[in-house]
Design an enzyme around this catalytic site. Structure first.
Site, PDB file in Angstrom:
ATOM      1  N   SER A  42       0.809  -1.219   0.000  1.00  0.00           N
ATOM      2  CA  SER A  42       0.000   0.000   0.000  1.00  0.00           C
ATOM      3  C   SER A  42       0.846   1.274   0.000  1.00  0.00           C
ATOM      4  CB  SER A  42      -0.954   0.011   1.197  1.00  0.00           C
ATOM      5  OG  SER A  42      -0.215  -0.017   2.398  1.00  0.00           O
ATOM      6  N   ASP A  54      -3.234   6.757  11.799  1.00  0.00           N
ATOM      7  CA  ASP A  54      -2.433   6.058  10.786  1.00  0.00           C
ATOM      8  C   ASP A  54      -1.114   6.819  10.630  1.00  0.00           C
ATOM      9  OD1 ASP A  54      -1.220   5.140   8.482  1.00  0.00           O
ATOM     10  OD2 ASP A  54      -3.004   5.286   7.204  1.00  0.00           O
ATOM     11  N   HIS A  86       0.965   5.322   6.425  1.00  0.00           N
ATOM     12  CA  HIS A  86       0.796   5.857   5.064  1.00  0.00           C
ATOM     13  C   HIS A  86       1.093   7.353   5.064  1.00  0.00           C
ATOM     14  CE1 HIS A  86      -1.669   2.119   5.293  1.00  0.00           C
ATOM     15  NE2 HIS A  86      -1.076   1.918   4.118  1.00  0.00           N
TER      16      HIS A  86
END
Ligand SMILES: *[C@@H]1O[C@H](CO)[C@@H](O)[C@H](O)[C@H]1NC(C)=O
Ligand SMILES: *[C@@H]1O[C@H](CO)[C@@H](O)[C@H](O)[C@H]1NC(C)=O
Ligand SMILES: *[C@@H]1O[C@H](CO)[C@@H](O)[C@H](O)[C@H]1NC(C)=O
Ligand SMILES: *[C@@H]1O[C@H](CO)[C@@H](O)[C@H](O)[C@H]1NC(C)=O
Length: 439
Positions: free
Chosen positions: A178, A418, A421
């Site tokens: 990702s 998060d 990312h």
């Protein structure tokens, strides 16, 4: 998690479990996110897509075909043939992406709201809700206005038309997890604004998603292969599994796609850091050997390197390997005494050479050693150090969370931030500026 809290475990142990939990939950979120996106795409036609032969391990290359991974291991035993995995002195004959004396990976972030961001978050129809931080309420936007400034030279100035000319008649393929997908979205957002409507399109296709720039007969593609080698995690949607099994020597299925690309950008890292990994049984007996993530990653990288060594002609294909993308899960690492993570961080770390625990040095040594065997066939995009500074670059709570957050989580934003990312526009744009610089 709760149980560990009550038992008053020693802090470092708790810290370890917490970090495993955070990584696992973010990877889980990513998984559900994709399912959701597929559902959305199906209903609303949303623009975003649904989404070495290693001598000590004697196994033949095989086509795994329709192997049922869930039944692949009948029993498991510890990997025994231990050897010296990690040499502490990397051979240093890999191609260094340096221009003369200038190391573009060594530098600092400067505020530059004139040239950055390179595109507007809201203007990119391919933006992912996982990465669109302003849309999801991020109050500050300075993180979009930072330019990477190497110490002794300047990066080539980004120019989308020039990049498209470099891609004319070519296939550019990102391959990985990702983080790599975020870099792919950054690339198509960087390029799409100069392509008129009707001359660009995106084709969702389970493992491979293709962005086309018609007038240039160019594609910018993303291929999901988080562990590079074939594994039980290759399904771009259903990869939330209790255990990871890899076919340590096999890239056959994936590489048939890689072979079609002119420029390949690989990454792999975080998926190796979630506990033990099983090696697919080589005999009919179904006994899978199990080992730590770094050992398994070395097998995978060797298999990948073997493919590169025998299939890449550097005059025809350009291959990049993107090093570890750092995480910022513990703010005590840059601000001793604090208890939090990347949540609320708005400025980069200004300590030259800062290196957090999220970037594993033994992993970097393994990568150094494997890449050194490939010499000029692979260019290293060594983004780890420059990204380490950007504790302000992660979405934290400002992204779409596909699972419902509990009241307890909502009361404590740090618990679901998060810090893995990256917001876009942001840090991955610079990784792409570096690709542009070197192409
Ligand atoms: C496998 O190794 C772990 C330590 O990594 C050990 O605790 C366990 O007992 C071993 N299992 C077997 C079957 O040898
Ligand atoms: C850039 O930032 C400076 C200082 O914050 C501000 O005065 C200026 O208006 C900004 N320019 C643009 C184009 O946003
Ligand atoms: C478009 O690019 C592909 C390679 O990606 C090439 O095979 C094909 O011939 C090109 N078509 C035209 C019309 O240039
Ligand atoms: C990347 O850079 C770091 C220093 O920031 C260095 O230790 C490492 O060996 C480099 N890795 C590769 C693969 O070039």
């Amino acid at each position: 998690m709760q149980r560990w809290m009550r038992k008053k475990t020693h802090f470092p142990l708790l810290a370890f479990f917490f970090s495993v939990f955070v990584v696992a939950s973010v990877l889980y979120i990513e998984n559900t996110h994709q399912i959701q996106e597929q559902k959305e795409a199906a209903t609303t036609h949303s623009l975003f897509p649904t989404s070495v032969s290693f001598s000590s391990h004697k196994i033949k290359k095989r086509d795994l075909g329709s192997l049922d991974w869930s039944k692949a291991c009948i029993t498991t035993r510890n990997y025994t043939t231990h050897e010296e995995w990690i040499s502490s002195t990397p051979k240093s004959n890999q191609q260094k992406l340096n221009q003369g004396s200038c190391d573009v990976f060594s530098g600092s972030w400067v505020f530059d709201n004139v040239s950055h961001p390179l595109y507007n978050e809201a203007d990119c129809p391919y933006m992912s809700d996982q990465l669109a931080c302003l849309k999801h309420g991020r109050p500050d936007s300075t993180y979009q206005k930072r330019r990477w400034q190497p110490h002794n030279c300047n990066l080539k100035r980004w120019n989308a038309i020039e990049m498209l000319e470099k891609l004319r008649g070519k296939r550019l393929m990102f391959v990985g997890d990702s983080l790599n997908r975020g870099q792919w979205i950054s690339m198509i957002c960087l390029l799409q604004s100069v392509i008129p409507d009707g001359k660009k399109s995106i084709t969702p296709n389970a493992a491979l998603t293709i962005f086309r720039a018609e007038e240039y007969n160019a594609t910018v593609e993303f291929y999901w292969a988080p562990l590079l080698v074939e594994s039980n995690s290759d399904d771009p949607v259903n990869h939330r599994l209790d255990d990871r099994i890899i076919a340590p020597d096999s890239v056959l299925k994936h590489a048939s796609e890689w072979a079609k690309a002119d420029i390949l950008i690989f990454n792999t890292y975080l998926w190796w850091r979630q506990g033990k990994i099983k090696l697919l049984a080589t005999d009919e007996d179904g006994v899978c050997e199990e080992l730590d993530g770094l050992g398994a990653m070395k097998f995978a990288l060797e298999a990948w390197a073997d493919w590169v060594a025998s299939n890449v002609n550097p005059f025809e294909k350009r291959v990049f390997f993107v090093t570890m993308s750092p995480t910022h899960l513990w703010n005590r690492e840059w601000e001793p005494g604090s208890v939090g993570n990347c949540f609320n961080e708005q400025t980069p770390i200004d300590m030259e050479g800062y290196w957090g625990s999220g970037s594993d040095i033994p992993t970097m040594r393994v990568v150094d050693n494997v890449l050194s065997t490939l010499k000029s066939k692979v260019s290293v995009l060594n983004i780890t150090q420059l990204s380490e500074y950007r504790k302000d670059g992660h979405p934290s709570i400002y992204r779409k969370f596909w699972e419902t957050l509990s009241p307890n989580q909502l009361l404590n934003p740090v618990s679901y931030s998060d810090c893995i990312h990256w917001c876009l526009p942001g840090v991955p744009d610079v990784w792409n500026e570096l690709i542009f610089h070197f192409l």
